[in-house]
Scaffold this motif. Structure first.
Motif, PDB file in Angstrom:
ATOM      1  N   ALA A 231       0.824  -1.214   0.000  1.00 61.78           N
ATOM      2  CA  ALA A 231       0.000   0.000   0.000  1.00 61.78           C
ATOM      3  C   ALA A 231       0.860   1.266   0.000  1.00 61.78           C
ATOM      4  N   ASP A 232       2.131   1.143   0.417  1.00 67.13           N
ATOM      5  CA  ASP A 232       2.989   2.342   0.437  1.00 67.13           C
ATOM      6  C   ASP A 232       3.283   2.847  -0.965  1.00 67.13           C
ATOM      7  N   GLY A 233       3.377   1.929  -1.934  1.00 71.64           N
ATOM      8  CA  GLY A 233       3.542   2.310  -3.328  1.00 71.64           C
ATOM      9  C   GLY A 233       4.944   2.803  -3.660  1.00 71.64           C
ATOM     10  N   CYS A 234       5.182   2.969  -4.959  1.00 70.23           N
ATOM     11  CA  CYS A 234       6.458   3.453  -5.485  1.00 70.23           C
ATOM     12  C   CYS A 234       6.186   4.642  -6.406  1.00 70.23           C
ATOM     13  N   ALA A 235       7.246   5.237  -6.927  1.00 73.56           N
ATOM     14  CA  ALA A 235       7.105   6.352  -7.873  1.00 73.56           C
ATOM     15  C   ALA A 235       6.413   5.850  -9.137  1.00 73.56           C
ATOM     16  N   PRO A 236       5.777   6.754  -9.892  1.00 73.32           N
ATOM     17  CA  PRO A 236       4.995   6.330 -11.066  1.00 73.32           C
ATOM     18  C   PRO A 236       5.775   5.494 -12.063  1.00 73.32           C
ATOM     19  N   LEU A 237       7.040   5.803 -12.311  1.00 66.92           N
ATOM     20  CA  LEU A 237       7.810   5.076 -13.312  1.00 66.92           C
ATOM     21  C   LEU A 237       8.624   3.925 -12.724  1.00 66.92           C
ATOM     22  N   ASP A 238       8.550   3.764 -11.410  1.00 68.32           N
ATOM     23  CA  ASP A 238       9.324   2.702 -10.777  1.00 68.32           C
ATOM     24  C   ASP A 238       8.638   1.354 -10.966  1.00 68.32           C
ATOM     25  N   ARG A 239       9.430   0.339 -10.834  1.00 66.17           N
ATOM     26  CA  ARG A 239       8.920  -1.038 -10.863  1.00 66.17           C
ATOM     27  C   ARG A 239       8.962  -1.577  -9.434  1.00 66.17           C
ATOM     28  N   ILE A 240       7.879  -2.196  -9.009  1.00 61.63           N
ATOM     29  CA  ILE A 240       7.833  -2.784  -7.669  1.00 61.63           C
ATOM     30  C   ILE A 240       8.036  -4.284  -7.781  1.00 61.63           C
ATOM     31  N   THR A 241       8.810  -4.839  -6.886  1.00 62.72           N
ATOM     32  CA  THR A 241       9.094  -6.269  -6.911  1.00 62.72           C
ATOM     33  C   THR A 241       9.031  -6.812  -5.489  1.00 62.72           C
ATOM     34  N   GLY A 242       8.956  -8.141  -5.386  1.00 61.91           N
ATOM     35  CA  GLY A 242       8.883  -8.782  -4.072  1.00 61.91           C
ATOM     36  C   GLY A 242       7.466  -8.872  -3.553  1.00 61.91           C
ATOM     37  N   SER A 243       7.347  -9.186  -2.273  1.00 57.13           N
ATOM     38  CA  SER A 243       6.039  -9.340  -1.652  1.00 57.13           C
ATOM     39  C   SER A 243       6.151  -8.952  -0.190  1.00 57.13           C
ATOM     40  N   ASP A 244       4.994  -8.728   0.435  1.00 55.64           N
ATOM     41  CA  ASP A 244       4.976  -8.393   1.860  1.00 55.64           C
ATOM     42  C   ASP A 244       4.430  -9.543   2.697  1.00 55.64           C
ATOM     43  N   TYR A 245       4.424 -10.757   2.159  1.00 56.13           N
ATOM     44  CA  TYR A 245       3.981 -11.927   2.920  1.00 56.13           C
ATOM     45  C   TYR A 245       4.971 -13.077   2.785  1.00 56.13           C
ATOM     46  N   GLY A 246       6.218 -12.796   2.542  1.00 54.43           N
ATOM     47  CA  GLY A 246       7.227 -13.826   2.431  1.00 54.43           C
ATOM     48  C   GLY A 246       7.545 -14.450   3.781  1.00 54.43           C
ATOM     49  N   ALA A 247       8.257 -15.591   3.726  1.00 52.46           N
ATOM     50  CA  ALA A 247       8.593 -16.306   4.958  1.00 52.46           C
ATOM     51  C   ALA A 247       9.512 -15.489   5.846  1.00 52.46           C
ATOM     52  N   MET A 248      10.323 -14.630   5.266  1.00 54.39           N
ATOM     53  CA  MET A 248      11.267 -13.831   6.037  1.00 54.39           C
ATOM     54  C   MET A 248      10.801 -12.392   6.194  1.00 54.39           C
ATOM     55  N   GLY A 249       9.547 -12.118   5.930  1.00 59.40           N
ATOM     56  CA  GLY A 249       9.037 -10.764   6.029  1.00 59.40           C
ATOM     57  C   GLY A 249       8.931 -10.116   4.660  1.00 59.40           C
ATOM     58  N   SER A 250       8.769  -8.828   4.642  1.00 55.15           N
ATOM     59  CA  SER A 250       8.578  -8.101   3.390  1.00 55.15           C
ATOM     60  C   SER A 250       9.854  -8.102   2.556  1.00 55.15           C
ATOM     61  N   THR A 251       9.686  -8.390   1.256  1.00 57.53           N
ATOM     62  CA  THR A 251      10.799  -8.292   0.295  1.00 57.53           C
ATOM     63  C   THR A 251      10.511  -7.237  -0.763  1.00 57.53           C
ATOM     64  N   LEU A 252       9.581  -6.343  -0.471  1.00 53.07           N
ATOM     65  CA  LEU A 252       9.215  -5.311  -1.437  1.00 53.07           C
ATOM     66  C   LEU A 252      10.381  -4.362  -1.690  1.00 53.07           C
ATOM     67  N   ALA A 253      10.484  -3.935  -2.936  1.00 46.30           N
ATOM     68  CA  ALA A 253      11.514  -2.971  -3.309  1.00 46.30           C
ATOM     69  C   ALA A 253      11.032  -2.169  -4.517  1.00 46.30           C
ATOM     70  N   CYS A 254      11.304  -0.863  -4.492  1.00 48.41           N
ATOM     71  CA  CYS A 254      10.979   0.003  -5.625  1.00 48.41           C
ATOM     72  C   CYS A 254      12.247   0.128  -6.486  1.00 48.41           C
ATOM     73  N   LEU A 255      12.146  -0.257  -7.752  1.00 49.68           N
ATOM     74  CA  LEU A 255      13.285  -0.257  -8.677  1.00 49.68           C
ATOM     75  C   LEU A 255      13.129   0.897  -9.667  1.00 49.68           C
ATOM     76  N   THR A 256      14.077   1.820  -9.622  1.00 53.74           N
ATOM     77  CA  THR A 256      14.074   2.958 -10.542  1.00 53.74           C
ATOM     78  C   THR A 256      14.982   2.626 -11.741  1.00 53.74           C
ATOM     79  N   PRO A 257      14.471   2.735 -12.983  1.00 57.37           N
ATOM     80  CA  PRO A 257      15.286   2.410 -14.162  1.00 57.37           C
ATOM     81  C   PRO A 257      16.524   3.333 -14.237  1.00 57.37           C
ATOM     82  N   LEU A 258      17.660   2.718 -14.557  1.00 60.17           N
ATOM     83  CA  LEU A 258      18.899   3.487 -14.730  1.00 60.17           C
ATOM     84  C   LEU A 258      18.942   4.092 -16.134  1.00 60.17           C
ATOM     85  N   PRO A 259      19.470   5.304 -16.238  1.00 56.90           N
ATOM     86  CA  PRO A 259      19.569   5.913 -17.581  1.00 56.90           C
ATOM     87  C   PRO A 259      20.568   5.145 -18.436  1.00 56.90           C
ATOM     88  N   LYS A 260      20.266   4.991 -19.685  1.00 60.32           N
ATOM     89  CA  LYS A 260      21.141   4.292 -20.628  1.00 60.32           C
ATOM     90  C   LYS A 260      21.896   5.302 -21.482  1.00 60.32           C
TER      91      LYS A 260
END
Length: 260
Positions: A231-260
């Motif tokens: 529910a915390d969310g990421c920036a509009p262009l970011d990619r969200i990965t992971g989950s918040d119900y994993g065995a070891m707790g939340s693995t959520l991460a907001c991934l910002t694309p690197l400039p090429k």
């Protein structure tokens, strides 16, 4: 001409089938001398068996002694109604164990069928442990007017108990097994820290994230945020990965694309 009835002896009453003499310990005739016994609570075979001497009780089922005063209980759940069962002693060792095992075994498969019975049944089984301990302390039964009951198989070897224990063991063993599988398999997403760089790489079966040096040309994203919940969310262009119900707790991460 009718034969007149025989005169009764003075003091003799009507025939009493329970008034026969019973063995008594001690006395001039030895330990098993069967002498005349007074009629009464301790000198007859009554509903509670043989009483060899005042203060000693015989088993109510076979008349043997020693016997212990105890009450074995049972319970039946009938969905809406219920039945409370009890069998009062005294019992000798064998008759007491036979009664305990039979009533406890019946309770294990008859006692759960009702909302309140789910709580009453385990209490009933625990209450029977006291009488069981009393019966096991007794010496082998002797002096009964009939053979004592066969105690039969121990409770844990009877069919109803095995049917009851099987799902319980499956639950108890299944919970650690599920936790272990979750820890071994878990979430494929690595635990990321803010500032790390990652890239999608093919492992032959799946596309997975792998941590890479941020100066490497293979790096595609930088971890910009570690939200605690989705529910915390990421920036509009970011990619969200992971989950918040994993065995070891939340693995959520907001991934910002690197400039090429």
């Amino acid at each position: 001409m009718a034969t007149p009835p025989q005169p009764q002896q003075q003091g003799a009453g009507p025939y009493n089938p329970y008034g026969a003499p019973v063995p008594q310990q001690g006395g001039p005739g030895g330990p098993w001398h069967a002498g005349p016994q007074p009629h009464g609570a301790y000198g007859t075979y009554g509903a509670y068996g043989a009483h060899p001497e005042p203060g000693r009780y015989g088993c109510r089922l076979c008349g043997a002694w020693p016997a212990a005063h105890a009450t074995v209980r049972g319970h039946q759940g009938l969905i809406v109604l219920m039945r409370f069962l009890s069998l009062r002693g005294p019992f000798c060792r064998d008759c007491g164990l036979a009664s305990y095992r039979r009533m406890s075994s019946d309770t294990l498969w008859q006692g759960w069928w009702g909302p309140l019975s789910l709580f009453i049944t385990p209490v009933t089984l625990l209450m029977n442990l006291g009488p069981r301990a009393s019966f096991r302390k007794l010496a082998p039964p002797t002096g009964g007017y009939r053979p004592a009951l066969d105690p039969g198989k121990p409770l844990w070897r009877r069919g109803p108990v095995l049917l009851f224990l099987t799902p319980v063991l499956l639950v108890l063993l299944g919970i650690p097994a599920l936790i272990g599988i979750a820890l071994l398999v878990g979430d494929d997403t690595p635990t990321l820290s803010v500032g790390q760089c990652v890239a999608d790489e093919w492992d032959g079966k799946h596309l997975r994230l792998r941590v890479r040096d941020c100066g490497s040309p293979k790096a595609e994203y930088r971890v910009s945020k570690r939200p605690k919940t989705s529910a915390d969310g990421c920036a509009p262009l970011d990619r969200i990965t992971g989950s918040d119900y994993g065995a070891m707790g939340s693995t959520l991460a907001c991934l910002t694309p690197l400039p090429k």
